[in-house]
Structure formats: structure tokens, C-alpha cells
Scaffold this active site. Structure first.
Site, short mmCIF file in Angstrom:
data_model
loop_
_atom_site.label_atom_id
_atom_site.label_comp_id
_atom_site.label_asym_id
_atom_site.label_seq_id
_atom_site.Cartn_x
_atom_site.Cartn_y
_atom_site.Cartn_z
N ASN A 1 -11.21 -2.48 -5.15
CA ASN A 1 -9.83 -1.72 -6.55
C ASN A 1 -11.08 -1.54 -7.07
O ASN A 1 -10.20 -0.42 -7.96
CB ASN A 1 -8.45 -1.97 -6.14
CG ASN A 1 -7.96 -2.08 -5.08
OD1 ASN A 1 -6.84 -2.65 -4.46
ND2 ASN A 1 -7.40 -1.15 -4.06
N ASP B 1 1.25 -1.51 0.08
CA ASP B 1 -0.14 0.62 0.40
C ASP B 1 0.72 1.62 0.35
O ASP B 1 2.05 1.34 0.66
CB ASP B 1 -0.89 -0.27 1.08
CG ASP B 1 -2.03 1.18 1.16
OD1 ASP B 1 -2.57 1.32 -0.22
OD2 ASP B 1 -2.63 1.76 2.34
C1 IPE Z 1 -5.15 -2.72 0.61
O1 IPE Z 1 -5.31 -1.18 0.01
C2 IPE Z 1 -5.67 -3.21 -1.00
C3 IPE Z 1 -3.94 -3.69 -1.69
C4 IPE Z 1 -2.97 -3.20 -1.46
C5 IPE Z 1 -4.29 -4.24 -3.39
P1 IPE Z 1 -6.11 -0.38 -0.11
O2 IPE Z 1 -5.61 1.37 -0.01
O3 IPE Z 1 -7.15 -0.26 -1.17
O4 IPE Z 1 -7.16 0.04 1.15
P2 IPE Z 1 -7.84 0.54 1.73
O5 IPE Z 1 -8.62 1.03 0.71
O6 IPE Z 1 -6.68 2.08 2.05
O7 IPE Z 1 -8.26 -0.12 3.24
C1 IPE Z 2 -2.28 0.19 -3.43
O1 IPE Z 2 -1.45 1.68 -3.36
C2 IPE Z 2 -1.88 -0.06 -4.42
C3 IPE Z 2 -3.47 -0.87 -4.73
C4 IPE Z 2 -4.13 -0.25 -4.06
C5 IPE Z 2 -2.98 -1.32 -6.45
P1 IPE Z 2 -2.68 2.57 -3.33
O2 IPE Z 2 -2.80 2.98 -4.98
O3 IPE Z 2 -3.79 1.96 -2.69
O4 IPE Z 2 -1.77 4.01 -2.31
P2 IPE Z 2 -3.08 4.76 -1.85
O5 IPE Z 2 -2.97 4.53 -0.69
O6 IPE Z 2 -3.90 5.03 -2.56
O7 IPE Z 2 -1.26 5.77 -1.34
MG MG Z 3 -4.50 2.42 -0.90
#
Ligand code: IPE
Ligand code: IPE
Ligand code: MG
Length: 239
Positions: free
Chosen positions: A64, A16
């Protein structure tokens, strides 16, 4: 380094913080995902080299899909690139003893990716040193729902009695069937939640959080998590 005895068998990593990393640098979010994929490769190699048996990377959740279409497409493209590279690096991966498994709803991802995923799983299926689970279109609740449906079908057909249903039967119906439960869950980016990751398998997992954003995550960070894990006292409800 941590001694082998205290090494977790199964590590789950929530990759993340890609978007925030990119934004902090004035870049598009997709650039964060690209850099995140580089880090995934490094940590994957590192985990195998130090002898972790199972490592699960959360790459894309069932939630996602809510993101803008352009971002979802860029993530799928990165996944395509990874799969092509895995073909190019087949020998290297084989020497490392890497087995790749996909966990998630493969029916919901673009067909060309699903085909490549199946081929990668097939090609690496005889490797036993380190199993790398790629969680794409993965949701812990979705996974449990599938397992429960399968059990319900068995009961309907008279192959099992409701009283036969136990934890092992549910574990055996998950994408991770046959693998140990998660021992350690690593989440960078400052968030302290599971976000639907390995919810059944992490019932007794240790959690390790860090403020580092995933694209900045290093082997050192991984080792720090392992050290913290080695110092924990796991009781599983005992004393
Ligand atoms: C969790 O991250 C999913 C992945 C890293 C693939 P998210 O960014 O989707 O989670 P939330 O929305 O902050 O809980
Ligand atoms: C994790 O990084 C990757 C996925 C969830 C696909 P994020 O895209 O959630 O990054 P932040 O949390 O918005 O910084
Ligand atoms: Mg995220």
C-alpha cells in the site's frame, strides 16, 4: 447466533473498499478510510462480545506504500487517532479482555506510531479473552521471509539442523506465533483474493466474500459470515 462449538477461533478480515465507498459518495478517499476505522471499532467490539478468540484486521499492506503520499499520510493519521482513542478507552477495552497485537514491519512505520503501538501492546498484554491483531505494513511474504531468515541464522550458528526445519518452526517465526491458524477469512468489496494476507496461516481457511464495501459492513454481515462458516464442512485433506 451460531453455537460456540462452530465459532471460528481465528477470523481474518481484509478491510477493503474504503476508496470506492468514498468515491461513490463524491468524497475524498480519506473519508472512506475514516469511516472504515469506525467500522473496524464496531466489528472489533462485536467479535470480542461474541467470543472470537483471535481476530486479525488487515489495515495496511506492504504494497500500500505505492499509493499517493497524501493517501498514505491520511491512513497513518487515522491510525494515530485510533491509538489515542485506545488510550482513552483503556478501561472499556480492559473490561472486554482485549489484547492488542501489531503484526507487520513496525520498523517501516512512523516512529511516533511505533512507540504508541508498543505501549498499547504492553498495556494489554495480560488480557486473554480476545486477541486483536492489527496488520499494518503487513505482507504475508515479508513475514515468511523473516521467519526463514531467522531459521537460517539458527542453522548457521549450529542451533538447528536443516532437517529440524518443519512447519511448526516456520509458524513459530511468524508474527502470529503461538496463535491458531486462520479459520475464516472475510473479504468485503467484491474482490476475491488474499492480497498477501495471512498466506501461510490461511492454508486451510474458509473464505467468505461480500460485495458490501467495508465502510458499509455491519455486525449482521459479520454474523452472516459466521453462519456460512458454521455450515461448511472442513476436511483438511481427509474425507
Ligand atoms: C488489501 O487491499 C490490503 C488492505 C485491505 C489493507 P488492497 O486494496 O490493497 O488490495 P488489492 O490491491 O485490491 O489487491
Ligand atoms: C482498503 O480500502 C484500505 C487500504 C487498503 C488501506 P481501499 O483503499 O483499498 O479501497 P478501494 O479498494 O480502493 O475501494
Ligand atoms: Mg482496495
Amino acid at each position: 447466533m451460531t453455537d460456540a462449538e462452530k465459532l471460528p477461533s481465528h477470523v481474518g478480515i481484509i478491510m477493503d473498499g474504503n476508496g470506492r465507498w468514498a468515491r461513490q459518495k463524491g468524497l475524498e478517499r480519506s473519508e472512506g478510510h475514516k469511516q472504515g476505522a469506525e467500522v473496524f471499532r464496531d466489528i472489533c467490539t462485536h467479535a470480542a462480545d461474541i467470543g472470537i478468540k483471535y481476530v486479525t484486521f488487515y489495515a495496511f499492506s506492504t504494497e500500500n506504500w505505492k499509493r499517493p503520499q497524501a493517501e498514505v499520510s491520511s491512513i497513518m493519521d487515522i491510525f494515530r487517532t485510533f491509538l489515542k482513542e485506545a488510550e482513552d478507552r483503556q478501561q472499556e477495552n480492559e473490561e472486554r479482555g482485549l489484547r492488542f497485537r501489531f503484526i507487520g514491519d513496525i520498523g517501516g512505520i512512523p516512529e511516533d506510531i511505533a512507540v504508541r503501538v508498543n505501549a498499547l501492546e504492553e498495556r494489554s498484554s495480560d488480557k486473554t479473552k480476545t486477541t486483536v491483531n492489527l496488520a499494518v505494513n503487513y505482507g504475508g511474504r515479508d513475514e515468511i521471509v523473516r521467519a526463514v531468515r531467522r531459521i537460517a541464522e539458527m542453522v548457521k550458528k549450529g542451533e538447528a539442523e536443516p532437517s529440524d526445519i518443519d512447519g511448526a518452526m516456520i509458524s513459530g517465526g511468524l508474527f502470529t506465533a503461538g496463535q491458531p491458524d486462520a479459520d475464516l477469512i472475510i473479504r468485503p468489496s467484491g474482490e476475491q483474493r488474499l492480497s498477501n494476507f495471512l498466506i501461510w496461516q490461511s492454508a486451510y481457511a474458509e473464505f467468505w466474500y461480500s460485495d458490501v464495501l467495508w465502510p458499509d459492513f455491519t455486525k449482521d454481515d459479520f454474523d452472516k459470515a459466521l453462519e456460512a462458516y458454521a455450515a461448511r464442512s472442513r476436511r483438511f485433506g481427509g474425507i
